[in-house]
Design an enzyme around this catalytic site. Structure first.
Site, mmCIF file in Angstrom:
data_model
loop_
_atom_site.group_PDB
_atom_site.id
_atom_site.type_symbol
_atom_site.label_atom_id
_atom_site.label_comp_id
_atom_site.label_asym_id
_atom_site.label_seq_id
_atom_site.Cartn_x
_atom_site.Cartn_y
_atom_site.Cartn_z
ATOM 1 N N MET A 37 0.852 -1.201 0.000
ATOM 2 C CA MET A 37 0.000 0.000 0.000
ATOM 3 C C MET A 37 0.881 1.241 0.000
ATOM 4 S SD MET A 37 -2.063 1.306 3.397
ATOM 5 C CE MET A 37 -3.667 0.603 3.164
ATOM 6 N N ASP A 39 -0.008 5.709 -1.170
ATOM 7 C CA ASP A 39 -0.896 6.845 -0.892
ATOM 8 C C ASP A 39 -2.365 6.521 -0.597
ATOM 9 O OD1 ASP A 39 1.391 7.738 -2.111
ATOM 10 O OD2 ASP A 39 0.388 8.706 -3.783
ATOM 11 N N TRP A 306 9.308 7.349 1.209
ATOM 12 C CA TRP A 306 9.848 6.640 0.037
ATOM 13 C C TRP A 306 11.300 6.217 0.212
ATOM 14 C CZ3 TRP A 306 7.114 4.071 -3.116
ATOM 15 C CH2 TRP A 306 5.833 4.490 -3.486
HETATM 16 C C1 FRU Z 1 3.221 9.561 -4.299
HETATM 17 C C2 FRU Z 1 3.147 8.917 -5.671
HETATM 18 C C3 FRU Z 1 2.132 9.654 -6.525
HETATM 19 C C4 FRU Z 1 1.719 8.620 -7.522
HETATM 20 C C5 FRU Z 1 1.757 7.359 -6.694
HETATM 21 C C6 FRU Z 1 2.165 6.122 -7.442
HETATM 22 O O1 FRU Z 1 3.584 8.719 -3.276
HETATM 23 O O2 FRU Z 1 4.413 8.915 -6.267
HETATM 24 O O3 FRU Z 1 2.612 10.839 -7.105
HETATM 25 O O4 FRU Z 1 0.461 8.867 -8.058
HETATM 26 O O5 FRU Z 1 2.657 7.587 -5.628
HETATM 27 O O6 FRU Z 1 1.998 4.988 -6.673
#
Ligand code: FRU
Length: 508
Positions: A37, A39, A306
């Site tokens: 999981m 966002d 991240w």
């Molecule tokens: C942010 C992101 C968003 C993108 C998504 C992809 O964490 O990089 O910009 O839509 O995650 O999983």
């Protein structure tokens, strides 16, 4: 009709969630049904329930081709999984159904607005990624992707706007019934900006203008925008990539940004006044908000970051959690956040210790970084699923303590510390000895003004995380914890005498 890809994902999640025992998950923080999981997506109220979708890769505990997972709740704390809402199954989103938002249409249908990711070979033979905004309409369980997707293609944005970084649409409805949507993008200089689109029906969209701009200040690309008015001010939330630390702000690489300003409704103009980080801990990103029926603005974020999210054992059956939903306010020009009040109905086993003296000689030492000696414990103060309020004050203001440490998730070997340093106005969280076997970031300091050595904290623990709210929510520090659930000790230590008040509940 659901595609084969979505049907397979739904079959897979239903079969494999059964292999994850409830105790292996957080108790009330949403985790993926299975797999990975990131966002929060489409956070909204629909048909009298809270809906929360999420960036989802069911087949692996690592990021992969993105789907939208789906869960519903009546209180934002007890979640029920629904079948995955979307899979990467169309030519325009075959490489990912990225983040987005949701809203109810006037006819009662549910509209999801999201980013479709498609890689294709361009003229010179290079593989290039394109991001466009797409919609899907449904009933709260099943969603049909719109046949004329994408609804905001790369052709509509002005020259100089990136066609690769164009994502994470946030939709809202204005008082006059028209819709607006912010989409994250990169300007020519590579820095983030938010593009504003307008629609009369939520389906056909026109580009309006650049709504807010990084101007080379806060990181590069701005991801996952949100926009709302709160306590008489206008707020933009965004999560920038590649942030440079400034003092004690913005230490997270991929960080969080709250822009506080004003908004002219007639011209859709946001004027920035000042900015701050949203969370000062390690694990918080990509927050979204809703307005509850009773008028509260509630924020939820991905409780990860991240830079360290990849450094875990991919053989685990699940990875990633949401934060506790937080009620937010603007006070004294700062963002305040506190756990939603619904958590109070989960409180049991109240324990109170009033005016307890913690003697100065009890400095916790971890011999060889392992054995705890001289730790002060208090009757019934322990646990990994708790809501605890703590007030600290020096016993004698002329003998100010340098360092007061609260250690949680402890046994003889493991501990995670919250360290209070009133002389420097610093609070540090430190999970170095939390049982992690990875050399990723484990510490973060925040600058929090003490009041003559006094400070207040509320701490929420839910098995694999800690969320600390200081000074009535003026600062929040969030971190995930890998510590085995059996480590439930809580210890105190200080170098000078300190008085504490503690109220602690188990959360059940
Ligand atoms: C942010 C992101 C968003 C993108 C998504 C992809 O964490 O990089 O910009 O839509 O995650 O999983």
């Amino acid at each position: 009709m659901n595609s084969q890809t979505l049907r397979e994902a739904r079959k897979y999640e239903e079969a494999f969630e059964k292999l994850i025992p409830a105790e292996a998950r957080p108790q009330f923080h949403l985790s993926p049904r299975v797999g990975w999981m990131n966002d929060p997506n489409g956070f909204c109220i629909y048909k009298n329930q809270y809906h929360l979708f999420y960036q989802y890769h069911p087949y692996d505990a690592q990021w992969g081709p993105m789907h939208w997972g789906h869960a519903v709740s009546d209180d934002l704390l007890h979640w029920e999984y629904l079948p995955a809402a979307m899979a990467p199954d169309e030519y325009y989103d075959k490489d990912g159904v990225f983040s987005g938002s949701a809203i109810e249409l006037p006819d009662g249908r549910h509209l999801l607005v999201y980013t479709g990711v498609m890689k294709r070979t361009v003229e010179n033979g290079q593989m290039k990624e394109f991001q466009t905004q797409c919609i899907a309409i449904g009933d709260g369980i099943d969603y049909e992707k719109y046949e004329q997707n994408p609804v905001m293609g790369t052709d509509v944005i002005p020259d100089g706007c990136s066609k690769t970084d164009f994502r994470d649409p946030k939709i809202w409805k204005k008082a006059d019934g028209t819709y607006r949507c912010l989409v994250a993008n990169r300007a020519e200089d590579g820095s983030g900006q938010l593009l504003l689109f307008r629609s009369f029906d939520g389906i056909k969209w026109d580009y309006q203008k650049v709504f807010a701009k990084n101007n080379g200040r806060y990181g590069s690309m701005w991801e996952c925008p949100d926009f709302f008015e709160l306590d008489g001010q206008a707020i933009i939330f965004t999560s920038p990539q590649d942030m440079l630390p400034e003092g004690f702000e913005f230490h997270n690489g991929n960080g969080t940004l709250c822009l506080i300003g004003s908004y002219d409704d007639a011209t859709d103009t946001f004027t920035e006044d000042h900015v701050q980080a949203v969370d000062y801990g390690i694990d918080f990103y990509a927050m979204q908000t809703i307005l509850t029926e009773d008028g509260r603005r509630v924020m939820i974020g991905w409780m990860q970051n991240w830079d360290t999210a990849g450094a875990h054992d991919r053989n685990e059956p699940w990875f990633g959690q949401m934060s506790i939903p937080r009620e937010i306010h603007i006070k004294n020009n700062r963002l305040y956040q506190n756990p939603i009040r619904e958590v109070e109905s989960m409180r049991t086993d109240k324990v109170e210790h009033k005016d307890v003296l913690i003697k100065g000689e009890n400095d916790i030492r971890h011999k060889n970084s392992e054995t705890l000696v001289n730790a002060v414990t208090l009757d019934q103060i322990q646990g990994r699923c708790i809501d605890m309020e703590l007030e600290i004050a020096p016993e004698d203001i002329n003998c100010m303590y340098d360092k007061f440490t609260l250690s949680v998730a402890c046994n003889e070997k493991f501990h995670t510390d919250i360290v209070f340093r009133p002389k420097e106005n610093i609070v540090k969280i430190d999970r170095k000895f939390s049982g992690s076997r990875r050399a990723v970031v484990h510490q973060r300091r925040a600058h929090i003004p003490f009041r003559d050595g006094k400070i207040k904290m509320r701490l929420i623990l839910d098995r694999f995380s800690m969320e600390a709210f200081f000074e009535d929510g003026a600062y929040a520090m969030t971190a995930t914890l890998p510590t085995d659930i059996s480590c439930d000790g809580i210890f105190f230590s200080t170098n000078e005498d300190v008085r504490v008040n503690i109220t602690k509940y188990n959360l059940a």
